[in-house]
Write a protein that holds these residues in place. Structure first.
Motif, mmCIF file in Angstrom:
data_model
loop_
_atom_site.group_PDB
_atom_site.id
_atom_site.type_symbol
_atom_site.label_atom_id
_atom_site.label_comp_id
_atom_site.label_asym_id
_atom_site.label_seq_id
_atom_site.Cartn_x
_atom_site.Cartn_y
_atom_site.Cartn_z
ATOM 1 N N THR A 226 8.352 3.331 -2.299
ATOM 2 C CA THR A 226 7.225 2.887 -3.035
ATOM 3 C C THR A 226 7.664 3.545 -4.714
ATOM 4 N N GLY A 227 8.486 4.475 -4.840
ATOM 5 C CA GLY A 227 8.948 4.837 -5.733
ATOM 6 C C GLY A 227 7.950 6.134 -6.645
ATOM 7 N N ASP A 228 6.964 6.218 -5.641
ATOM 8 C CA ASP A 228 5.769 7.313 -6.463
ATOM 9 C C ASP A 228 5.494 8.068 -5.198
ATOM 10 N N ASN A 229 6.332 8.506 -4.104
ATOM 11 C CA ASN A 229 6.430 9.539 -3.248
ATOM 12 C C ASN A 229 5.094 9.233 -2.581
ATOM 13 N N VAL A 230 4.455 8.311 -2.486
ATOM 14 C CA VAL A 230 3.011 8.069 -1.716
ATOM 15 C C VAL A 230 3.791 7.408 -0.437
ATOM 16 N N ARG A 231 3.303 8.475 0.673
ATOM 17 C CA ARG A 231 4.085 7.718 1.867
ATOM 18 C C ARG A 231 3.518 6.708 2.545
ATOM 19 N N THR A 232 4.131 5.432 2.668
ATOM 20 C CA THR A 232 3.626 4.173 2.936
ATOM 21 C C THR A 232 4.469 3.420 4.053
ATOM 22 N N ALA A 233 3.873 2.814 4.969
ATOM 23 C CA ALA A 233 4.402 2.066 6.130
ATOM 24 C C ALA A 233 3.907 1.000 6.404
ATOM 25 N N ILE A 234 4.679 -0.144 6.984
ATOM 26 C CA ILE A 234 4.087 -1.412 7.563
ATOM 27 C C ILE A 234 4.276 -1.677 8.886
ATOM 28 N N GLY A 235 3.857 -2.391 9.530
ATOM 29 C CA GLY A 235 3.925 -2.880 10.977
ATOM 30 C C GLY A 235 2.497 -2.802 11.562
#
Length: 455
Positions: free
Chosen positions: A244-253
């Motif tokens: 994401t470029g903002d260090n926010v941990r994001t996942a898809i699935g």
């Protein structure tokens, strides 16, 4: 599975290579797709190639005005294989400049299980995914897994969209990536033969056996700070991190409760005289280890053996994937032999049933009893038997994938070969998802049941 209809054929190299355009598949939001499939690459020593392109009104009902770039790519791969160069899953083709007025700058390749139905031998072809504008440059520098995951986030398709929309905007820019990622300061190694996933208790890395020793050599040459740009698909993880470029941990699935395994797009290895640490970095995993541990890891890879290391509460496993399993739902590689069982019960509506355990037997044994597993498998088999008995179909094979875990609903998928009614398949899937699996405490239990149908 929807039957495809051939609507256009073209000879690309007379007597050697041709292509067929099919209609019948559609995107999740019901837009029609042109499916381009090569015929002849396999004879030259290259997996066949498939591209899916979202149809537009101006293409014509017979795809006569549909994009021509898939034909160019098939011919290009044919020229390359004749010159002794092949591509496979995890590979890429880069263009010198954007092409076809679509901003296409390259292609990424992955195995395409659904495409096997297009070929008499049933061998999985490669799926080519066009990359636009800066995407190819970013993928080459920071990993194809990262870019494909971003494409998945853009379209809400996991793990990535297997089709090309000519109108889609690029998912990233090179300057933005370079300014915001730690990978810019690391030596990166493309390693599609490696996959990584983890949760709060473990990080598991799988390496294909034939690549273990070459990987050790590459890591030695790279030095004490290297990032492995790993596979864009994972054997069992149903979620994947997204940059994401903002260090926010994001996942898809697939949404999961509890502590699911989440795939990463890279594995950063750091050999340093500092406190050992395992953690999530951006959309991948980082492992800081003292030099003696680093040398032990390289020695294990060179010898082709598994390496384990406990770092605080996290167990790190570098497994040599000795077993492969081609599934309609993905290509599995594991460090343990995959157990296959054949029930002895007589069955009037199928000529054979095989149960394929994707979770290691010892893990299953710690969670549920044999009787619990057998009872639940019989429920699945009985549900399928009842359903197919009343359905008119032309399908020889039906595969049910089952996964259950702590604090999470049962997750069932269905795949068929041949012509099987979509509505009936959906109803069967709903019935299977309504079953009650045995309770588990900590680990995911996953298996497949393969049915050979009489039709």
């Amino acid at each position: 599975m929807v039957a495809l209809r051939a609507i256009r054929s073209l000879a690309l190299a007379p007597g050697e290579l041709s292509a067929t355009v099919y209609s019948g598949w559609s995107t999740p939001d019901d837009r029609d797709i042109w499916t381009y499939a090569s015929q002849g690459l396999l004879r030259a020593g290259q997996r066949e190639l498939v591209l899916n392109v979202v149809a537009e009104p101006g293409d014509g009902a017979d795809a006569a005005a549909a994009p021509e770039f898939p034909f160019w790519l098939m011919a290009e791969l044919h020229r390359q294989v004749r010159a002794g160069r092949q591509v496979d899953a995890g590979g890429h083709t880069l263009l010198a400049e954007p092409g076809w007025g679509l901003g296409i700058t390259g292609f990424a390749y992955e195995r395409f299980a659904d495409g096997a139905t297009l070929y008499p031998d049933g061998l999985e072809p490669l799926l080519a995914m066009p990359l636009v504008h800066d995407e190819a440059r970013v993928a080459y520098r920071y990993g194809y897994a990262r870019v494909l995951a971003m494409m998945g986030a853009q379209t809400s398709v996991f793990p990535y969209p297997g089709y090309f929309d000519r109108r889609r905007p690029p998912v990233t820019e090179f300057d933005t990536q370079s300014a915001g990622t730690l990978l810019a300061g690391a030596t990166v190694l493309h390693a599609p033969e490696v996959e990584v996933a983890g949760n709060t208790r473990q990080v598991r890395v799988a390496v294909r056996p034939e690549w273990a020793r070459p990987l050790a050599e590459r890591l030695r040459e790279a030095g004490e700070l290297a990032a492995l740009l790993t596979s864009a698909v994972h054997s069992f993880a149903r979620q994947r991190y997204v940059w994401t470029g903002d260090n926010v941990r994001t996942a898809i699935g697939v949404p999961q409760s509890g502590d699911p395994m989440i795939a990463g797009n890279f594995l950063m290895l750091v050999a340093a005289e500092s406190e050992p640490r395992v953690h999530v970095i951006e959309d991948g995993y980082g492992l800081i280890m003292p030099p003696p541990r680093w040398r032990e890891l390289l020695e294990a890879l060179e010898a082709g053996r598994e390496y384990r290391w406990q770092v605080g509460e996290i167990e790190v496993t570098i497994a040599i994937a000795v077993t492969e399993h081609d599934s309609p739902f993905g290509h599995y590689t594991t460090g343990e032999p995959i157990a296959v069982h054949q029930p002895s019960d007589p069955r009037p509506d199928a000529v054979g049933v095989e149960i394929v355990l994707l979770t290691e037997q010892q893990v299953i044994d710690t969670e549920i009893t044999v009787d619990q597993l057998v009872t639940f498998c019989r429920s699945v088999i009985g549900t399928v038997d009842t359903a197919v008995r009343g359905i008119s179909h032309d399908s020889e094979k039906l595969v049910v994938a089952v996964e259950f875990a702590p604090e999470r609903p049962l997750y069932v998928q269905l795949a068929t070969s041949g012509d099987f009614p979509d509505a009936e398949g959906q109803r069967l899937t709903e019935r299977l998802n309504a079953l009650t699996p045995p309770p588990v405490r900590e680990r995911v239990i996953a298996f497949e049941i393969w049915f050979s149908l009489n039709g």
